[in-house]
Scaffold this motif. Structure first.
Motif, short mmCIF file in Angstrom:
data_model
loop_
_atom_site.label_atom_id
_atom_site.label_comp_id
_atom_site.label_asym_id
_atom_site.label_seq_id
_atom_site.Cartn_x
_atom_site.Cartn_y
_atom_site.Cartn_z
N LEU A 111 0.84 -1.20 0.00
CA LEU A 111 0.00 0.00 0.00
C LEU A 111 0.87 1.26 0.00
O LEU A 111 0.59 2.21 -0.73
N GLU A 112 1.94 1.23 0.78
CA GLU A 112 2.89 2.36 0.79
C GLU A 112 3.49 2.55 -0.60
O GLU A 112 3.60 3.68 -1.08
N HIS A 113 3.88 1.46 -1.22
CA HIS A 113 4.46 1.54 -2.56
C HIS A 113 3.43 2.07 -3.56
O HIS A 113 3.75 2.93 -4.39
N LEU A 114 2.21 1.57 -3.47
CA LEU A 114 1.15 2.02 -4.36
C LEU A 114 0.90 3.51 -4.22
O LEU A 114 0.77 4.23 -5.21
N GLN A 115 0.88 4.00 -2.98
CA GLN A 115 0.66 5.42 -2.75
C GLN A 115 1.82 6.25 -3.27
O GLN A 115 1.62 7.34 -3.84
N ALA A 116 3.05 5.75 -3.15
CA ALA A 116 4.21 6.47 -3.67
C ALA A 116 4.17 6.55 -5.19
O ALA A 116 4.46 7.60 -5.79
N VAL A 117 3.80 5.45 -5.83
CA VAL A 117 3.69 5.42 -7.29
C VAL A 117 2.62 6.39 -7.76
O VAL A 117 2.80 7.12 -8.75
N GLN A 118 1.50 6.44 -7.04
CA GLN A 118 0.43 7.37 -7.39
C GLN A 118 0.87 8.81 -7.20
O GLN A 118 0.64 9.66 -8.06
N ALA A 119 1.52 9.10 -6.07
CA ALA A 119 1.95 10.46 -5.77
C ALA A 119 2.97 10.96 -6.79
O ALA A 119 2.97 12.14 -7.15
N ASN A 120 3.83 10.05 -7.25
CA ASN A 120 4.85 10.43 -8.23
C ASN A 120 4.28 10.54 -9.64
O ASN A 120 4.94 11.05 -10.54
N GLY A 121 3.08 10.01 -9.84
CA GLY A 121 2.48 10.04 -11.17
C GLY A 121 3.19 9.13 -12.14
O GLY A 121 3.21 9.40 -13.35
#
Length: 181
Positions: A111-121
């Motif tokens: 979930l942390e990785h998913l959120q980072a990928v989303q935040a980075n676009g």
């Protein structure tokens, strides 16, 4: 209460079977279209192989969740014969709680990785315009699905499937065949 939980797990299992099957069916269709396109038009579908890899990852991880539902998970069995039979039900609860904790930890990391990928676009490097989080969304889902099942198996032993992967059971069956009893 037990019947409700059983129905929930059964519903999740049906959805996962359908989704996993669709992943592999679309993968096969996509690869057939790619090969056909190469043979007929001398040019394949540019993103087909990368898309097939994504579908294989999704289908494979859904398969891991379905394996958990059937009790076919990997687990250490080295000390199984060392424990008295009366302790085994308690040890099964501990085993499922440990696996639940491990899956919750992996859920958190994914979930942390998913959120980072989303935040980075982040965008998929081959399939133009596909957000990378779409590819990675399978990971938190599978880990929460597995954690839920293992937690249920820990607290409701009647819903716990047999462990198909247990080496001791396989060896016992082998001995029966060899000895003939």
């Amino acid at each position: 209460m037990t019947n409700t939980i059983k129905k929930i797990i059964g519903g999740i299992t049906i959805v996962e079977k359908v989704f996993g099957g669709l992943c592999f069916a679309i993968l096969a269709l996509l690869m057939a279209m790619d090969v056909g396109s190469r043979e007929i038009f001398n040019e394949g579908i540019e993103w087909a192989q990368k898309g097939a890899i994504i579908l294989m990852i999704w289908g494979g991880f859904i398969g891991a969740a379905l394996t958990t539902a059937k009790g076919g998970h990997l687990r250490p069995e080295i000390a199984d014969k060392l424990w008295p039979e009366k302790f085994k039900p308690f040890l099964k609860v501990i085993e499922h709680l440990i696996v639940t904790g491990f899956c919750v930890f992996l859920f958190y990391l994914s979930l942390e990785h998913l959120q980072a990928v989303q935040a980075n676009g982040d965008i998929h490097p081959v399939i133009v315009g596909l957000p990378l989080w779409v590819v990675n969304i399978i990971f938190p889902y599978v880990f929460v699905s597995m954690a839920f099942r293992h937690f249920v198996f820990a607290i409701v032993p009647s819903l716990r499937p047999d462990d198909y992967g247990e080496t001791s059971k396989v060896l016992d069956e082998f001995e029966k065949e060899e000895v003939g009893y």
